[in-house]
Write a protein that holds these residues in place. Structure first.
Motif, short mmCIF file in Angstrom:
data_model
loop_
_atom_site.label_atom_id
_atom_site.label_comp_id
_atom_site.label_asym_id
_atom_site.label_seq_id
_atom_site.Cartn_x
_atom_site.Cartn_y
_atom_site.Cartn_z
N VAL A 39 47.34 -22.08 29.00
CA VAL A 39 46.45 -21.85 30.13
C VAL A 39 45.04 -21.49 29.63
O VAL A 39 44.04 -21.94 30.20
CB VAL A 39 47.01 -20.73 31.04
CG1 VAL A 39 46.02 -20.38 32.14
CG2 VAL A 39 48.33 -21.18 31.65
N VAL A 40 44.95 -20.70 28.57
CA VAL A 40 43.65 -20.38 27.98
C VAL A 40 42.93 -21.65 27.55
O VAL A 40 41.75 -21.86 27.87
CB VAL A 40 43.82 -19.43 26.78
CG1 VAL A 40 42.50 -19.27 26.03
CG2 VAL A 40 44.33 -18.07 27.23
N LEU A 41 43.64 -22.52 26.86
CA LEU A 41 43.02 -23.73 26.32
C LEU A 41 42.65 -24.73 27.41
O LEU A 41 41.73 -25.53 27.24
CB LEU A 41 43.95 -24.38 25.29
CG LEU A 41 44.22 -23.56 24.03
CD1 LEU A 41 45.31 -24.20 23.19
CD2 LEU A 41 42.95 -23.40 23.21
N ALA A 42 43.34 -24.68 28.54
CA ALA A 42 43.09 -25.64 29.62
C ALA A 42 42.01 -25.18 30.59
O ALA A 42 41.58 -25.96 31.45
CB ALA A 42 44.39 -25.90 30.38
N ALA A 43 41.56 -23.93 30.51
CA ALA A 43 40.57 -23.41 31.46
C ALA A 43 39.32 -24.29 31.44
O ALA A 43 38.82 -24.68 30.38
CB ALA A 43 40.22 -21.98 31.12
N ASP A 44 38.81 -24.60 32.64
CA ASP A 44 37.66 -25.50 32.77
C ASP A 44 36.68 -24.87 33.76
O ASP A 44 36.73 -25.15 34.96
CB ASP A 44 38.12 -26.87 33.26
CG ASP A 44 37.00 -27.88 33.28
OD1 ASP A 44 35.95 -27.64 32.66
OD2 ASP A 44 37.16 -28.93 33.95
N PRO A 45 35.77 -24.01 33.29
CA PRO A 45 34.90 -23.26 34.20
C PRO A 45 33.96 -24.17 34.99
O PRO A 45 33.51 -25.21 34.50
CB PRO A 45 34.11 -22.35 33.27
CG PRO A 45 34.89 -22.30 32.01
CD PRO A 45 35.58 -23.63 31.89
N ALA B 153 43.46 -13.56 15.57
CA ALA B 153 43.12 -14.32 16.77
C ALA B 153 42.44 -15.62 16.37
O ALA B 153 41.62 -15.65 15.43
CB ALA B 153 42.20 -13.51 17.68
N ALA B 154 42.78 -16.69 17.08
CA ALA B 154 42.09 -17.98 16.93
C ALA B 154 41.09 -18.12 18.05
O ALA B 154 41.37 -17.76 19.20
CB ALA B 154 43.10 -19.13 16.96
N GLN B 155 39.92 -18.66 17.74
CA GLN B 155 38.92 -18.91 18.77
C GLN B 155 38.11 -20.14 18.39
O GLN B 155 37.93 -20.45 17.22
CB GLN B 155 37.99 -17.70 18.96
CG GLN B 155 37.10 -17.82 20.19
CD GLN B 155 36.19 -16.63 20.38
OE1 GLN B 155 36.40 -15.56 19.81
NE2 GLN B 155 35.16 -16.81 21.19
N GLY B 156 37.62 -20.85 19.40
CA GLY B 156 36.81 -22.04 19.19
C GLY B 156 37.59 -23.33 19.14
O GLY B 156 37.03 -24.40 18.89
N THR B 157 38.88 -23.26 19.39
CA THR B 157 39.76 -24.42 19.26
C THR B 157 39.28 -25.59 20.11
O THR B 157 39.23 -26.75 19.64
CB THR B 157 41.20 -24.05 19.67
OG1 THR B 157 41.62 -22.91 18.92
CG2 THR B 157 42.16 -25.19 19.43
N VAL B 158 38.91 -25.33 21.35
CA VAL B 158 38.55 -26.39 22.29
C VAL B 158 37.25 -27.08 21.90
O VAL B 158 37.06 -28.26 22.20
CB VAL B 158 38.46 -25.83 23.73
CG1 VAL B 158 37.94 -26.86 24.71
CG2 VAL B 158 39.84 -25.34 24.18
#
Length: 279
Positions: free
Chosen positions: A168-174, A242-247
């Motif tokens: 759900v985090v990775l799919a968020a599309d603001p 923590a991983a960040q920036g994947t998208v």
């Protein structure tokens, strides 16, 4: 002419972390100069190293975005400490650099990697229901995607959301228009042992101001605030990555540990550009 370094922070892979421009010997620069340089570099932050004014500090840093000055930020703290040490800075205490910034004194410890001691939150606690509804709508989420929400603000103004899964985090599309003015951090834990690389948390950070909206590659201040919320609440262990920036094609890795009540946030730092700035 002053020395400048561009440091990649929070990744062991070059160009996959978060870049910070660090300007040395910046005492002669005024506010307008610093803002102009920050807008010219067009990075999320540009920092300026100055002589300390507080007892016990090794150096003073001023942290600027394209929109103005911040009291504290995470990857600029690690990048500035790295640049100061690389330029020959000698700390008064063994193994610890003490940084002075608008938020106060911040300890940065040296070891396998640099890590800063998270400053106290200036705003914490639950998010008002109406505002949470607006945030969920702006992110394109469903209400049941959110496990909990809280303010995790240590200066920049972060609002944190714990979501039900990393997917759900990775799919968020603001929605850029709906999210304008918000600074949002999304997080969800992986099941223990789910990832061979040891990552236990997926994080994304969205920021906006009057000029821009975007996703931050890797965010030390947000990860500090999330840890200060989620570890005491029992959602995370006292030590995790923590991983960040994947998208957005980054490989940020933030190493978090809570020790004797202090939250430490660390990551890799590497200078990728050195030069001089005519200012």
């Amino acid at each position: 002419m002053v020395a400048v370094r561009v440091v990649d922070v929070f990744s062991t892979v070059p160009f996959r972390g978060n870049a910070i421009a660090v300007v040395h010997d910046a005492d002669r620069l005024g506010d307008e100069d610093m803002l102009a340089i920050a807008r010219w570099t067009n990075l999320s932050e540009t920092t300026f190293l100055c002589a300390p004014t507080s007892e016990g500090a090794d150096y003073r840093v001023r942290i600027w975005t394209v929109g103005g000055e911040l009291p504290f930020a995470g990857h600029p703290t690690l990048g500035s400490a790295h640049a100061w040490l690389e330029a020959g800075g000698v700390a008064a205490r063994d193994g610890v650099v003490v940084q002075e910034c608008a938020a106060g004194l911040v300890e940065v410890r040296r070891g396998e990697r640099l890590g800063f001691a998270a400053p106290p939150l200036v705003r914490s606690g639950p998010v008002e229901g109406g505002q949470l509804d607006r945030v969920v709508d702006a992110l394109g989420l469903r209400p049941d995607d959110v496990v909990e929400a809280a303010w995790v603000d240590n200066g920049p103004g972060w609002l944190g959301l714990l979501l039900r899964s990393p997917e759900v985090v990775l799919a968020a599309d603001p929605d850029r228009a709906k999210a304008r003015g918000m600074k949002l951090g999304l997080a969800a834990a992986y099941a223990p042992g789910a990832r061979e690389d040891g990552v236990g948390l997926e994080v994304r950070a969205f920021y906006s101001d009057d000029r821009d909206f975007g996703e931050d590659p890797v965010t030390g201040s947000l990860n500090a605030g999330l840890a200060q919320w989620l570890v005491p609440a029992g959602h995370l262990p006292p030590r995790y990555v923590a991983a960040q920036g994947t998208v957005i094609g980054r490989e940020g890795r933030v190493h978090v540990s809570v020790e004797d009540g202090t939250t430490w946030v660390g990551g890799a730092t590497r200078t990728l550009v050195t030069g001089t700035l005519s200012a």
